[in-house]
Design a protein around this motif. Sequence first.
Motif, PDB file in Angstrom:
ATOM      1  N   ALA A 106      -2.425 -25.405   7.433  1.00 30.02           N
ATOM      2  CA  ALA A 106      -3.567 -25.692   8.289  1.00 30.02           C
ATOM      3  C   ALA A 106      -3.087 -26.546   9.451  1.00 30.02           C
ATOM      4  CB  ALA A 106      -4.648 -26.415   7.498  1.00 30.02           C
ATOM      5  N   GLU A 123      -7.631 -19.267  10.825  1.00 33.09           N
ATOM      6  CA  GLU A 123      -9.072 -19.103  10.967  1.00 33.09           C
ATOM      7  C   GLU A 123      -9.712 -20.464  11.190  1.00 33.09           C
ATOM      8  OE1 GLU A 123     -10.377 -17.203   7.390  1.00 33.09           O
ATOM      9  OE2 GLU A 123      -9.140 -15.442   7.741  1.00 33.09           O
ATOM     10  N   GLU A 124     -10.632 -20.515  12.163  1.00 38.54           N
ATOM     11  CA  GLU A 124     -11.290 -21.784  12.464  1.00 38.54           C
ATOM     12  C   GLU A 124     -12.175 -22.209  11.300  1.00 38.54           C
ATOM     13  OE1 GLU A 124     -14.018 -23.966  15.830  1.00 38.54           O
ATOM     14  OE2 GLU A 124     -13.129 -22.016  16.292  1.00 38.54           O
ATOM     15  N   GLN A 125     -12.077 -23.494  10.936  1.00 36.98           N
ATOM     16  CA  GLN A 125     -12.845 -24.056   9.838  1.00 36.98           C
ATOM     17  C   GLN A 125     -13.910 -25.028  10.328  1.00 36.98           C
ATOM     18  OE1 GLN A 125     -11.923 -22.859   6.613  1.00 36.98           O
ATOM     19  NE2 GLN A 125     -10.777 -21.541   7.998  1.00 36.98           N
ATOM     20  N   LEU A 141      -8.037 -25.371  11.806  1.00 34.68           N
ATOM     21  CA  LEU A 141      -7.776 -23.974  11.491  1.00 34.68           C
ATOM     22  C   LEU A 141      -6.898 -23.883  10.261  1.00 34.68           C
ATOM     23  CD1 LEU A 141      -7.567 -24.179  14.911  1.00 34.68           C
ATOM     24  CD2 LEU A 141      -7.695 -21.740  14.518  1.00 34.68           C
ATOM     25  N   ALA A 142      -7.092 -22.866   9.443  1.00 36.85           N
ATOM     26  CA  ALA A 142      -6.277 -22.667   8.256  1.00 36.85           C
ATOM     27  C   ALA A 142      -5.820 -21.224   8.178  1.00 36.85           C
ATOM     28  CB  ALA A 142      -7.072 -23.032   6.988  1.00 36.85           C
ATOM     29  N   ARG A 144      -5.055 -18.189   5.761  1.00 35.65           N
ATOM     30  CA  ARG A 144      -5.446 -17.759   4.415  1.00 35.65           C
ATOM     31  C   ARG A 144      -4.584 -16.579   4.005  1.00 35.65           C
ATOM     32  NH1 ARG A 144      -7.454 -22.329   3.330  1.00 35.65           N
ATOM     33  NH2 ARG A 144      -9.432 -22.809   4.283  1.00 35.65           N
TER      34      ARG A 144
END
Length: 147
Positions: A106, A123-125, A141-142, A144
């Motif tokens: 992340a 992906e934006e968290q 962002l992380a 996955r």
Amino acid sequence: MATTIDRSLGPEATPELLALYGTYDWWNDREADPVRRALAATDEIVGVRDAETDTLVAAARVLTDYTYYAMVFDVIVHADRRGEGIGEELLAAVVTHPPLSDVDPALLAREGLVLFYESCGFEEQGGIDHPDGDPEELRFLAYRREG
């Protein structure tokens, strides 16, 4: 230009990283001793080198427990090498770095870089206030992994 991935960076790479940081205004005030200490305390460092000259052209640091968390810091591509796909290559090397295979990396990104990181699979968290009081909100962002 051809590049190679360097997964063996450590404190001895301080001069090379200082040169790389010097290509960015907000990092060009970093000094050798603090950078050396940061590198010594970093769990994983991944770099990209120019295959012809062996010059470090990109790097990222990862602090991790190898199980739950892997935070990516100081993602940098030499100013003269931006737009060549080296940033994508660097992040692909980070997320496929064998010691990180059990954890999803992340990072925090400025708004203007979110699309770039999303194009690399992050992906934006959500948003986070900037720790330095900067009015620009940071995005968490992380990456996955499938499966």
